[in-house]
Design an enzyme around this catalytic site. Structure first.
Site, short mmCIF file in Angstrom:
data_model
loop_
_atom_site.label_atom_id
_atom_site.label_comp_id
_atom_site.label_asym_id
_atom_site.label_seq_id
_atom_site.Cartn_x
_atom_site.Cartn_y
_atom_site.Cartn_z
N TYR A 158 15.65 31.43 7.63
CA TYR A 158 14.44 32.13 8.10
C TYR A 158 14.31 32.14 9.62
CZ TYR A 158 12.47 31.91 3.38
OH TYR A 158 12.21 32.05 2.04
N ARG A 178 -10.46 -0.50 14.67
CA ARG A 178 -10.62 0.31 13.47
C ARG A 178 -11.70 -0.37 12.64
NH1 ARG A 178 -4.29 2.18 12.60
NH2 ARG A 178 -4.27 0.46 11.11
N LYS A 202 0.85 -1.20 0.00
CA LYS A 202 0.00 0.00 0.00
C LYS A 202 0.88 1.25 0.00
CE LYS A 202 -0.36 -0.17 5.06
NZ LYS A 202 -1.17 -0.69 6.17
#
Ligand SMILES: *Cc1c(COP(=O)(O)O)cnc(C)c1O
Length: 260
Positions: free
Chosen positions: A257, A131, A36
């Site tokens: 930054y 789940r 997956k």
């Protein structure tokens, strides 16, 4: 073009060695390669082919389009889709020969009155992951109901929550629940029915001999599924880049930054 000159180098022979090692660990259960999320970023088509070439017989993905991509890439192995698939996408799943996951009575109702040929399904049993799926008693009722409506249920699985922990009692409880489900199935109406249980950690640490398959993902890519290190796993991915510029700065200077 890759003017950036940064890339991931994938070692297919290391992947194959991991698959073979994990297959030996799982034996007599067989290994289903979980590819997956584009094979966890490694390239699902190429890795699926590599798995097929050394005799891996099953693949699993999370979403329908992941399975379609592997099919279109020329891999004919059975592919199980682990997530819920919407009823409107059922004909596409069937067209590409993908096996889907059945998780609830609501989903069963959605698919029974579709007037199209249905794909095969595996039932996911919730034994503690909380789940997808229902508890084993309800899953048995779901199985019976689906079969009575002519749906081909060709397998069942559950997923461990704590297989990466040493001697987890919760794993034993999950196994017991799944075994109760399997024992309750009675006579299987289809030629073959496959049960599968462990993820990578469970493949390495548990006895899977009573089941047909394990589903290994992370460890097949050479990554440790637990803090207990297994030195047999070989890294599959290597990052490469070109250094374009090196500079020395004074100690105490800030960079970039927010000077962070
Ligand atoms: C992702 C997944 C796996 C593979 O888990 P790993 O820990 O990567 O081995 C197995 N089963 C299911 C249901 C999954 O979603």
């Amino acid at each position: 073009m890759n003017s950036r000159k940064t890339f991931a180098l994938i070692d297919l022979s290391a992947y194959k060695q991991n698959l073979l090692y994990l297959s030996r660990k799982a034996f007599p259960a067989k290994l289903m390669a979980v590819v997956k999320a584009d094979a966890y970023g490694h390239g699902a088509v190429e890795l699926s082919k590599a798995a097929r070439d050394i005799g891996i017989e099953r693949l699993a993905v999370a979403f329908l389009e992941e399975g379609i991509k592997i099919r279109e890439g020329g891999v004919n192995l059975p592919i199980l889709v682990l997530n819920y698939v919407d009823r409107h996408e059922i004909p596409i799943a069937r067209k590409f020969g993908l096996t889907l996951t059945l998780c609830s009575f609501g989903q069963l109702e959605e698919i029974v009155d579709l007037e199209v040929p249905l794909p095969d399904f595996h039932i996911v049993v919730d034994t503690g992951m909380r789940r997808l799926g229902m508890e084993w008693e309800d899953s048995l009722r779901l199985y019976e109901s689906a079969v009575s409506k002519g749906i081909r249920i060709t397998g069942a699985y559950t997923h461990f929550a704590t297989a990466d922990e040493k001697e987890s009692e919760f794993v034993s409880e999950q196994k017991d629940s799944f075994d109760r489900f399997l024992a309750g199935l009675g006579e299987i109406p289809f030629g073959s029915f496959e049960s599968h249980i462990s993820n990578s950690a469970g493949t390495i640490f548990l006895d899977n001999s009573r089941y047909d398959y394990v589903r290994a993902g992370i460890a097949t890519y050479g990554l440790q599924p637990s803090i207990i290190v297994d030195n047999n796993l070989m890294p599959v991915l290597e990052w490469k880049t070109c250094i374009s510029y090196l500079k020395k700065i004074h100690a105490g200077y800030s960079v970039s930054y927010g000077r962070t």
